[in-house]
Motif scaffolding. Structure first.
Motif: not given
Length: 126
Positions: A77-93
């Motif tokens: 019962k989990t949902v994952d978000l794999q994030m790669t090639s992160l950019e400063p614009e991805d900064t957020a809650v």
């Protein structure tokens, strides 16, 4: 209502990777389309990615397509978000959300989701 708890946020350099996880407390997890949203300071909350009840259909915001991957584990019962090639614009809650909906397409608007987690901060430094 679904109780959602996110984890995995943190600080990462641009170009790096980070994984978020969302644990759901609900009896019938398969009744819900699951989404990830994010909200940067001074901006509206926006859709990032979604996954259908059976995990077979996903959708992404154009800004993250090809960089982020959403998946769900029905047993855990989990949902994952794999994030790669992160950019400063991805900064957020980043927020996990559940929509009582067995459609394969799912919703992208905030108002269509029934339950929300408390959010986890992701900061990408340049």
């Amino acid at each position: 209502q679904v109780q959602l708890v996110e984890s995995g946020g943190g600080l990462v350099q641009a170009g790096g990777s980070l994984s978020l996880s969302c644990a759901a407390s609900v009896r019938f997890f398969s009744n819900y389309y699951m989404g990830w949203f994010r909200q940067a300071p001074g901006k509206e909350r926006e859709f990032v990615a979604g996954v259908s009840w059976n995990g077979k259909s996903t959708r992404y915001a154009d800004s993250v397509k090809g960089r982020f991957t959403i998946s769900r584990d029905s047993a855990k019962k989990t949902v994952d978000l794999q994030m790669t090639s992160l950019e400063p614009e991805d900064t957020a809650v980043y927020y996990c959300a559940a929509d009582f909906n067995r459609s394969l397409m799912g919703a992208v608007r905030v108002g269509e989701y029934d339950s929300w987690g408390q959010g986890t901060q992701v900061t990408v430094s340049s």
